[in-house]
Design an enzyme around this catalytic site. Sequence first.
Site, PDB file in Angstrom:
ATOM      1  CG  ASP A   9      -0.324   0.133   2.526  1.00 45.09           C
ATOM      2  OD1 ASP A   9       0.928   0.218   2.584  1.00 45.09           O
ATOM      3  OD2 ASP A   9      -1.047   0.182   3.541  1.00 45.09           O
ATOM      4  CB  CYS A  66       0.879  -2.660   4.558  1.00 42.05           C
ATOM      5  SG  CYS A  66       0.533  -3.711   5.970  1.00 42.05           S
ATOM      6  CB  THR A  68       1.800  -2.929  10.944  1.00 45.03           C
ATOM      7  OG1 THR A  68       0.669  -3.426  10.202  1.00 45.03           O
ATOM      8  CG2 THR A  68       1.430  -1.650  11.661  1.00 45.03           C
ATOM      9  N   GLY A  71      -1.789  -5.947   8.064  1.00 46.57           N
ATOM     10  CA  GLY A  71      -2.976  -5.953   7.204  1.00 46.57           C
ATOM     11  C   GLY A  71      -2.766  -6.737   5.934  1.00 46.57           C
ATOM     12  CG  HIS A  99      11.572 -24.375  10.418  1.00 44.31           C
ATOM     13  ND1 HIS A  99      11.622 -24.303  11.794  1.00 44.31           N
ATOM     14  CD2 HIS A  99      12.779 -24.868  10.032  1.00 44.31           C
ATOM     15  CE1 HIS A  99      12.807 -24.738  12.215  1.00 44.31           C
ATOM     16  NE2 HIS A  99      13.534 -25.068  11.165  1.00 44.31           N
ATOM     17  CG  HIS A 134      10.102 -28.124   8.763  1.00 43.77           C
ATOM     18  ND1 HIS A 134       9.722 -27.670  10.004  1.00 43.77           N
ATOM     19  CD2 HIS A 134      11.422 -28.415   8.838  1.00 43.77           C
ATOM     20  CE1 HIS A 134      10.778 -27.651  10.797  1.00 43.77           C
ATOM     21  NE2 HIS A 134      11.820 -28.107  10.118  1.00 43.77           N
TER      22      HIS A 134
HETATM   23  C1  RB5 Z   1      -1.872   2.508   6.555  1.00 49.73           C
HETATM   24  O1  RB5 Z   1      -1.911   3.693   7.268  1.00 49.73           O
HETATM   25  C2  RB5 Z   1      -1.690   1.323   7.486  1.00 49.73           C
HETATM   26  O2  RB5 Z   1      -2.830   1.123   8.242  1.00 49.73           O
HETATM   27  C3  RB5 Z   1      -1.327   0.083   6.693  1.00 49.73           C
HETATM   28  O3  RB5 Z   1      -0.204   0.330   5.948  1.00 49.73           O
HETATM   29  C4  RB5 Z   1      -1.028  -1.159   7.505  1.00 49.73           C
HETATM   30  O4  RB5 Z   1      -0.117  -0.902   8.515  1.00 49.73           O
HETATM   31  C5  RB5 Z   1      -2.197  -1.931   7.957  1.00 49.73           C
HETATM   32  O5  RB5 Z   1      -2.077  -3.033   8.504  1.00 49.73           O
END
Ligand code: RB5
Length: 144
Positions: A9, A66, A68, A71, A99, A134
Amino acid sequence: MAKIAFAGDHAGYELKKHLMDRAVSMGYEVKDFGTFSEDSCDYPDYAHPAAEAVESGDCDFGIAMCGTGNGIQMTLNKHQGIRAALCWQPELAVLAKEHNNANILVLPARFITREMADKIMDAYLEAKFEGGRHQRRIDKIPVK
Ligand code: RB5
């Protein structure tokens, strides 16, 4: 040379561009499933097509990101043929391949440096699936 599906994203846009260029310079073929700018967008719109390309064999494996990593990893793992692993240090990427035979490497773009992303990508690319016990375990992952 293997073909890599890339997806991310807006939060992963810069890192995706960097890693795609790097993969090309290493001799890999790449397919960019977007996003294509830093404009705010929804990661599932790019994760699903990339997952389908890996599942169908159009791409050999994928690299996704993304902010974190959570998502996009959640979305990718909805696909029965996908084993997407969120990795924030090289050792996790090695084990995800050795694994879990992870077929998509997922990176938390807002939580790692570019240099760390390079190291994680290299670790993932160099590691080999160990098979054996595995394989038995990953055979039990899909929901029938
Ligand atoms: C975008 O702001 C953020 O929510 C997305 O990149 C991600 O971290 C979602 O899991």
